[in-house]
Design an enzyme around this catalytic site. Sequence first.
Site, PDB file in Angstrom:
ATOM      1  N   SER A  69       0.664  -0.882  -0.196  1.00  0.00           N
ATOM      2  CA  SER A  69       0.268   0.108  -0.036  1.00  0.00           C
ATOM      3  C   SER A  69       1.435   1.323  -0.521  1.00  0.00           C
ATOM      4  O   SER A  69       2.203   0.940  -0.141  1.00  0.00           O
ATOM      5  CB  SER A  69      -0.751  -0.233   1.515  1.00  0.00           C
ATOM      6  N   TYR A 105      -1.611  -1.288  10.754  1.00  0.00           N
ATOM      7  CA  TYR A 105      -1.714  -1.132   9.176  1.00  0.00           C
ATOM      8  C   TYR A 105      -0.703  -0.503   8.633  1.00  0.00           C
ATOM      9  O   TYR A 105       0.207  -1.230   7.814  1.00  0.00           O
ATOM     10  CB  TYR A 105      -3.613  -1.342   8.625  1.00  0.00           C
TER      11      TYR A 105
END
Length: 254
Positions: free
Chosen positions: A138, A152
């Site tokens: 990401s 995350y």
Amino acid sequence: MFTSVAGRSVIVTGGTKGIGKGIAKVFKAAGAKVLIVGRDEETARAAAEELGVSHLAADVSRPDDCVRIARTAVQRHGGVDVLCANAGIFPDKRLTDMVEADIDHVLAVNVKGTMLCVQACLAPLQASGRGRVILTSSITGPVTGYPGWSHYGASKAAQLGFMRSAAMELAPKGITVNAVLPGNILTESLVEHGDEYLRGMEAAIPLRRLGTVEDIGNACLFLATEEAAYITGHALVVDGGQILPESQESLSVM
């Protein structure tokens, strides 16, 4: 014209919805034999029927399940040519509220799950002679940050650390290891936030649109081709230019 991946065996973990489902759709359209993996049997079966692919219910944070994933791909499709290690979770929790179990859960799925899946698929990937590992990381973590996603973001940055060392270890075996870093992608979870939220996200992207799951799938497809055989240890950002502006104001003068 890129070399066809038709007939190749592709595993997509987390392939039952969102970005993973988009990746599976792109590979299926390219003629690959696709196995999608998700934790929920009913969701996996429904996605597999919709896409016309094979499915398996499994949890990538469990070593035995990862071995079962690799074994199933070999049994059903004759081997493993491409592993798209896409499975991931992104619960929202601030540091002030986060407990150890929250951290452990995210790292177990996003980091340990990635590593275990790659490890389980090593033998068939090497036997393929053109093994490809493609991680879904990401921009959040490796490049940007977002409040509530510190665990995350840490997991996504960790995936890239793993990628670089794994790429070096696996190069002599003829296996490449790369990652795609999605920006804001239009998935089911984003749609739930409503049109106003989506418009605000679009306004922060130079291309003035959210990415599609197919945008990520196409990037993965490229990394699986023969033409990408000399690319390894690379992180490909797919974000419509989202990380480029130095300020929100810079977008207003385009």
